[in-house]
Design a protein around this motif. Structure first.
Motif, mmCIF file in Angstrom:
data_model
loop_
_atom_site.group_PDB
_atom_site.id
_atom_site.type_symbol
_atom_site.label_atom_id
_atom_site.label_comp_id
_atom_site.label_asym_id
_atom_site.label_seq_id
_atom_site.Cartn_x
_atom_site.Cartn_y
_atom_site.Cartn_z
ATOM 1 N N PHE A 148 0.835 -1.196 0.000
ATOM 2 C CA PHE A 148 0.000 0.000 0.000
ATOM 3 C C PHE A 148 0.868 1.243 0.000
ATOM 4 N N VAL A 149 0.232 2.361 -0.352
ATOM 5 C CA VAL A 149 0.887 3.667 -0.402
ATOM 6 C C VAL A 149 0.387 4.525 0.748
ATOM 7 N N MET A 150 1.319 5.204 1.414
ATOM 8 C CA MET A 150 0.964 6.185 2.431
ATOM 9 C C MET A 150 0.900 7.569 1.777
ATOM 10 N N LEU A 151 -0.306 8.136 1.736
ATOM 11 C CA LEU A 151 -0.511 9.466 1.172
ATOM 12 C C LEU A 151 -0.277 10.538 2.226
ATOM 13 N N GLY A 152 0.063 11.723 1.757
ATOM 14 C CA GLY A 152 0.157 12.868 2.642
ATOM 15 C C GLY A 152 -1.210 13.482 2.880
ATOM 16 N N GLY A 171 1.416 1.197 -8.975
ATOM 17 C CA GLY A 171 1.190 -0.221 -9.237
ATOM 18 C C GLY A 171 0.510 -0.967 -8.117
ATOM 19 N N VAL A 172 -0.028 -0.241 -7.115
ATOM 20 C CA VAL A 172 -0.766 -0.892 -6.029
ATOM 21 C C VAL A 172 -2.176 -0.304 -5.973
ATOM 22 N N GLN A 173 -3.051 -0.975 -5.222
ATOM 23 C CA GLN A 173 -4.461 -0.583 -5.199
ATOM 24 C C GLN A 173 -4.921 0.005 -3.865
ATOM 25 N N ARG A 174 -4.084 -0.088 -2.837
ATOM 26 C CA ARG A 174 -4.517 0.357 -1.507
ATOM 27 C C ARG A 174 -3.786 1.641 -1.116
ATOM 28 N N PHE A 175 -4.547 2.585 -0.551
ATOM 29 C CA PHE A 175 -4.020 3.911 -0.221
ATOM 30 C C PHE A 175 -4.439 4.273 1.199
ATOM 31 N N VAL A 176 -3.508 4.766 1.976
ATOM 32 C CA VAL A 176 -3.756 5.076 3.383
ATOM 33 C C VAL A 176 -3.266 6.491 3.661
ATOM 34 N N ASP A 177 -4.068 7.267 4.388
ATOM 35 C CA ASP A 177 -3.613 8.590 4.802
ATOM 36 C C ASP A 177 -3.954 8.806 6.271
ATOM 37 N N GLY A 178 -3.669 10.009 6.760
ATOM 38 C CA GLY A 178 -3.972 10.346 8.141
ATOM 39 C C GLY A 178 -2.840 10.111 9.124
ATOM 40 N N TRP A 179 -1.620 9.882 8.614
ATOM 41 C CA TRP A 179 -0.515 9.524 9.502
ATOM 42 C C TRP A 179 -0.238 10.582 10.570
ATOM 43 N N LEU A 180 0.100 11.808 10.152
ATOM 44 C CA LEU A 180 0.585 12.775 11.137
ATOM 45 C C LEU A 180 -0.541 13.257 12.054
ATOM 46 N N ASP A 181 -1.750 13.399 11.519
ATOM 47 C CA ASP A 181 -2.885 13.754 12.377
ATOM 48 C C ASP A 181 -3.064 12.722 13.484
ATOM 49 N N THR A 182 -3.003 11.446 13.099
ATOM 50 C CA THR A 182 -3.204 10.374 14.073
ATOM 51 C C THR A 182 -2.055 10.332 15.065
ATOM 52 N N TYR A 183 -0.839 10.522 14.584
ATOM 53 C CA TYR A 183 0.314 10.541 15.477
ATOM 54 C C TYR A 183 0.197 11.688 16.473
ATOM 55 N N ALA A 184 -0.255 12.864 15.991
ATOM 56 C CA ALA A 184 -0.404 14.017 16.872
ATOM 57 C C ALA A 184 -1.439 13.747 17.964
ATOM 58 N N GLN A 204 -9.053 -0.096 -9.727
ATOM 59 C CA GLN A 204 -9.748 -0.621 -8.554
ATOM 60 C C GLN A 204 -8.945 -0.237 -7.314
ATOM 61 N N THR A 205 -9.469 0.697 -6.542
ATOM 62 C CA THR A 205 -8.712 1.233 -5.426
ATOM 63 C C THR A 205 -9.477 1.075 -4.121
ATOM 64 N N GLU A 206 -8.705 1.034 -3.042
ATOM 65 C CA GLU A 206 -9.261 1.012 -1.697
ATOM 66 C C GLU A 206 -8.548 2.081 -0.889
ATOM 67 N N ALA A 207 -9.313 3.008 -0.325
ATOM 68 C CA ALA A 207 -8.730 4.100 0.446
ATOM 69 C C ALA A 207 -9.129 3.975 1.907
ATOM 70 N N LEU A 208 -8.151 4.107 2.788
ATOM 71 C CA LEU A 208 -8.383 4.025 4.222
ATOM 72 C C LEU A 208 -7.717 5.215 4.904
ATOM 73 N N ARG A 209 -8.263 5.590 6.055
ATOM 74 C CA ARG A 209 -7.679 6.688 6.833
ATOM 75 C C ARG A 209 -7.379 6.218 8.244
ATOM 76 N N SER A 216 -12.170 5.433 3.617
ATOM 77 C CA SER A 216 -12.100 6.835 3.252
ATOM 78 C C SER A 216 -12.538 6.996 1.802
ATOM 79 N N ALA A 217 -13.012 8.186 1.456
ATOM 80 C CA ALA A 217 -13.371 8.491 0.066
ATOM 81 C C ALA A 217 -12.274 9.278 -0.626
ATOM 82 N N ARG A 218 -11.068 9.262 -0.049
ATOM 83 C CA ARG A 218 -9.963 10.105 -0.545
ATOM 84 C C ARG A 218 -9.604 9.809 -1.991
ATOM 85 N N VAL A 219 -9.446 8.540 -2.369
ATOM 86 C CA VAL A 219 -9.010 8.180 -3.732
ATOM 87 C C VAL A 219 -10.218 7.645 -4.479
#
Length: 318
Positions: free
Chosen positions: A125-129, A154-167, A243-248, A315-318
């Motif tokens: 998966f990819v970590m988005l900003g 080349g991947v289908q899964r996308f994840v964001d929310g890293w720094l907000d969650t860390y904070a 075909q994508t899957e987005a998570l936060r 998430s509906a991000r992607v």
């Protein structure tokens, strides 16, 4: 065991004849995550042999970003390089010395691809900003460009929310009276956060489990697709993922004690339902999921006071 003073830093750059983007690709920010190193060296060999050309812009490869951790075949040398990444006039730990070399190098580029792997089995998966914002935590204005690149790795899964969650995790640690460096939001700043702060775009690609035989191929494909998408190589541009899957990410749970244990062998993106027992504290207190979602980055070997696992929602991000 290798001593720090016996090691060196290495970057390898190739520049095309035409103007273009300046890309930097990192491997082994964590020393036991070697898929990026393998892929980078494979691409360097292709360029040097003439199989692959850099027609425009430039690309810089750092096969091993943390030489000490890599030599020791472990995640970190003195500390996690991907936390509190910033130059310092008073380097103490080996990773401070890396930062003093790596941060100026990152600032010379426009785009960062940071290649990683993870502890347990799971899909790449990819970590988005962050999305575009003018906030104080991580202001950003290039989310569309970053997402366009992410869709072509080349991947289908996308994840964001890293720094907000860390904070949010930092706020909880401070409220509990923690005084460690993990109780500082700046400790959540790694390569991608630093790159965005310099005006660039940056993606972390988690290529699979550390020892998965497919992980180096995932990293290799991502490098090729990035060169093509940025038009640094004179090759057809890649199509975006369909075909994508987005998570936060929305919550981080720390390991408080060395005897905190998971209820089972979790993998990233295993589903959890509200009330499910994820683990048990050393005193017998169960750790439950607050809502339906997914577990991400479960680390059964996390040190006390550090991240044990994250929770994510759709998430509906992607």
């Amino acid at each position: 065991m290798n001593e720090p003073d016996s090691l060196h830093f290495q970057s390898i750059s190739f520049t095309g004849h035409a103007p273009g983007a300046r890309l930097i690709v990192l491997g082994a920010v964590h020393g036991n995550e070697t898929c990026g190193t393998q892929a980078i060296r494979r691409v360097i060999a292709e360029i040097e042999s003439g199989q692959l050309g850099v027609a425009a812009g430039s690309v810089t490869f750092v096969p091993v970003a943390n030489p000490l951790a890599y030599a020791r075949k472990q995640r970190m040398g003195d500390r996690n390089l991907n936390r509190n990444l910033v130059p310092t006039d008073t380097p103490v730990e080996y990773e401070d010395r890396i930062a003093n070399w790596l941060c100026p190098l990152l600032a010379q580029h426009d785009v960062l691809l940071d290649l990683h792997s993870f502890h347990t089995a799971g899909q790449p998966f990819v970590m988005l900003g962050p999305q575009d914002n003018r906030g104080t935590l991580e202001p950003f204005a290039r989310a569309a460009e970053e997402t366009a690149l992410a869709l072509r790795l080349g991947v289908q899964r996308f994840v964001d929310g890293w720094l907000d969650t860390y904070a949010a995790g930092v706020a909880r640690r401070l409220a509990a009276g923690a005084s460690s460096r993990e109780a500082n939001v700046h400790y959540g700043v790694g390569t991608t956060e630093y790159m965005r702060a310099q005006g660039g775009i940056a993606l972390t690609l988690e290529c699979g489990q550390h020892d998965a035989p497919t992980a180096p191929a995932v990293a290799y494909r991502a490098i090729h697709n990035t060169l093509r998408h940025l038009q640094l190589a004179d090759l057809p541009v890649p199509m975006p993922a369909q075909q994508t899957e987005a998570l936060r990410l929305y919550q981080v749970i720390d390991r408080d004690h060395a005897e905190d244990v998971f209820a089972r062998d979790w993998s990233s993106f295993d589903r959890v339902q509200a009330g499910d027992v994820i683990g048990t504290r050393h005193d017998g207190t169960p750790v439950r999921a607050e809502s339906d979602g997914y577990i991400v980055f479960p680390n059964p070997r996390a040190l006390p006071g550090q991240e044990w696992f994250y929770l994510a929602k759709r998430s509906a991000r992607v």
